[in-house]
Design an enzyme around this catalytic site. Sequence first.
Site, PDB file in Angstrom:
ATOM      1  N   LYS A 210      45.600 -22.370 -34.481  1.00  0.00           N
ATOM      2  CA  LYS A 210      46.506 -22.533 -35.631  1.00  0.00           C
ATOM      3  C   LYS A 210      47.765 -23.323 -35.255  1.00  0.00           C
ATOM      4  CE  LYS A 210      46.944 -18.036 -36.300  1.00  0.00           C
ATOM      5  NZ  LYS A 210      46.068 -17.349 -35.350  1.00  0.00           N
TER       6      LYS A 210
ATOM      7  N   ARG B 118      49.376 -11.603 -42.290  1.00  0.00           N
ATOM      8  CA  ARG B 118      48.417 -10.982 -41.378  1.00  0.00           C
ATOM      9  C   ARG B 118      47.914  -9.647 -41.923  1.00  0.00           C
ATOM     10  NH1 ARG B 118      49.954 -13.725 -36.430  1.00  0.00           N
ATOM     11  NH2 ARG B 118      48.615 -13.168 -34.686  1.00  0.00           N
TER      12      ARG B 118
ATOM     13  N   ARG C 121      45.086 -20.327 -22.018  1.00  0.00           N
ATOM     14  CA  ARG C 121      46.444 -20.579 -22.495  1.00  0.00           C
ATOM     15  C   ARG C 121      47.459 -19.740 -21.720  1.00  0.00           C
ATOM     16  NH1 ARG C 121      47.664 -19.422 -28.751  1.00  0.00           N
ATOM     17  NH2 ARG C 121      47.534 -17.268 -28.088  1.00  0.00           N
TER      18      ARG C 121
ATOM     19  N   ARG D  31      52.729 -15.989 -21.612  1.00  0.00           N
ATOM     20  CA  ARG D  31      52.818 -14.859 -22.525  1.00  0.00           C
ATOM     21  C   ARG D  31      52.042 -13.667 -21.964  1.00  0.00           C
ATOM     22  NH1 ARG D  31      51.203 -17.085 -28.434  1.00  0.00           N
ATOM     23  NH2 ARG D  31      50.520 -14.923 -28.607  1.00  0.00           N
TER      24      ARG D  31
ATOM     25  N   ARG E  75      44.014  -7.461 -29.582  1.00  0.00           N
ATOM     26  CA  ARG E  75      44.462  -8.417 -30.609  1.00  0.00           C
ATOM     27  C   ARG E  75      43.292  -8.871 -31.475  1.00  0.00           C
ATOM     28  NH1 ARG E  75      47.172 -12.710 -26.947  1.00  0.00           N
ATOM     29  NH2 ARG E  75      47.447 -13.916 -28.855  1.00  0.00           N
TER      30      ARG E  75
HETATM   31  P1  ADP Z   1      48.191 -15.497 -31.901  1.00  0.00           P
HETATM   32  O1  ADP Z   1      47.753 -16.146 -33.188  1.00  0.00           O
HETATM   33  O2  ADP Z   1      47.693 -16.173 -30.696  1.00  0.00           O
HETATM   34  O3  ADP Z   1      47.937 -14.014 -31.886  1.00  0.00           O
HETATM   35  P2  ADP Z   1      50.981 -15.452 -32.732  1.00  0.00           P
HETATM   36  O4  ADP Z   1      52.056 -16.210 -32.064  1.00  0.00           O
HETATM   37  O5  ADP Z   1      50.629 -15.826 -34.143  1.00  0.00           O
HETATM   38  O6  ADP Z   1      49.755 -15.622 -31.766  1.00  0.00           O
HETATM   39  O7  ADP Z   1      51.320 -13.884 -32.748  1.00  0.00           O
HETATM   40  C1  ADP Z   1      51.691 -13.184 -31.590  1.00  0.00           C
HETATM   41  C2  ADP Z   1      52.013 -11.732 -31.922  1.00  0.00           C
HETATM   42  O8  ADP Z   1      53.148 -11.680 -32.811  1.00  0.00           O
HETATM   43  C3  ADP Z   1      50.927 -10.949 -32.661  1.00  0.00           C
HETATM   44  O9  ADP Z   1      49.970 -10.411 -31.781  1.00  0.00           O
HETATM   45  C4  ADP Z   1      51.775  -9.857 -33.352  1.00  0.00           C
HETATM   46  O10 ADP Z   1      52.156  -8.854 -32.457  1.00  0.00           O
HETATM   47  C5  ADP Z   1      53.030 -10.596 -33.745  1.00  0.00           C
HETATM   48  N1  ADP Z   1      52.941 -11.172 -35.120  1.00  0.00           N
HETATM   49  C6  ADP Z   1      52.914 -12.495 -35.436  1.00  0.00           C
HETATM   50  N2  ADP Z   1      52.844 -12.687 -36.751  1.00  0.00           N
HETATM   51  C7  ADP Z   1      52.820 -11.446 -37.313  1.00  0.00           C
HETATM   52  C8  ADP Z   1      52.730 -10.957 -38.656  1.00  0.00           C
HETATM   53  N3  ADP Z   1      52.618 -11.798 -39.690  1.00  0.00           N
HETATM   54  N4  ADP Z   1      52.728  -9.610 -38.865  1.00  0.00           N
HETATM   55  C9  ADP Z   1      52.823  -8.772 -37.838  1.00  0.00           C
HETATM   56  N5  ADP Z   1      52.899  -9.149 -36.555  1.00  0.00           N
HETATM   57  C10 ADP Z   1      52.896 -10.475 -36.273  1.00  0.00           C
END
Ligand code: ADP
Length: 197
Positions: free
Chosen positions: A14, A89, A128, A134, A146
């Site tokens: 994404k 999400r 990654r 991270r 996740r």
């Molecule tokens: P990825 O898509 O690789 O999981 P992101 O950077 O989108 O990475 O998200 C990393 C973390 O941030 C998620 O695992 C979650 O803990 C938190 N997070 C991100 N966006 C949301 C959201 N919309 N609602 C709740 N938690 C979120």
Amino acid sequence: MFNLVIFGPPGSGKGTQSEYIIKKYGLMHLSTGDLLRAEKNSGSELGNRIKELIDAGNLVPDEMVEEMVKKHVMLNRNAAGFIFDGFPRTTAQAEWLDNLLACIGESVTLMLTLDVDDDELRTRILERGKISGRADDQNVSIINNRIAVYHKQTQPVINFYAAQDKYVSVNGVGSLDKVFDRICRAMDNAQQLELAM
Ligand code: ADP
């Protein structure tokens, strides 16, 4: 405005594809992961709570994320449109986003899912992790959590947008250019449909 929800499991590309989309379509990128990591690294009390959740691979509470999204959208109301990356999400977040956009006379134009199977996701995220540093990218059981959280809490969001005829799925496996081509085709179709209405 063209408001795109770019959707898919962790590691589906994404963020990477968002960069390509911004260059071509001039949309404003809104990544809740990036916003949350910035807060996490600030060392604030809120940041420490966020850190615990992210590092365990769990979702941050809806209200916390919604607050950040609202601030960002309101500050950028003149944008050509937004790319919502990592948001919504949960179905509650999707409903909330519809309301927020309605407040400014807007709506989601397209919800585009990058389709990638779980084994490929695990490989990509671990790869990654070597560069991103991270914590949530470097531990197999956190990565598995996740992916499980995605299937349980996030995937149902697809039904929300399918019911509005806004859902399109794109094969997320292939070269970056190939995947981007598929995204452009979906976006151009959605734009034409909107113009015809
Ligand atoms: P990825 O898509 O690789 O999981 P992101 O950077 O989108 O990475 O998200 C990393 C973390 O941030 C998620 O695992 C979650 O803990 C938190 N997070 C991100 N966006 C949301 C959201 N919309 N609602 C709740 N938690 C979120």
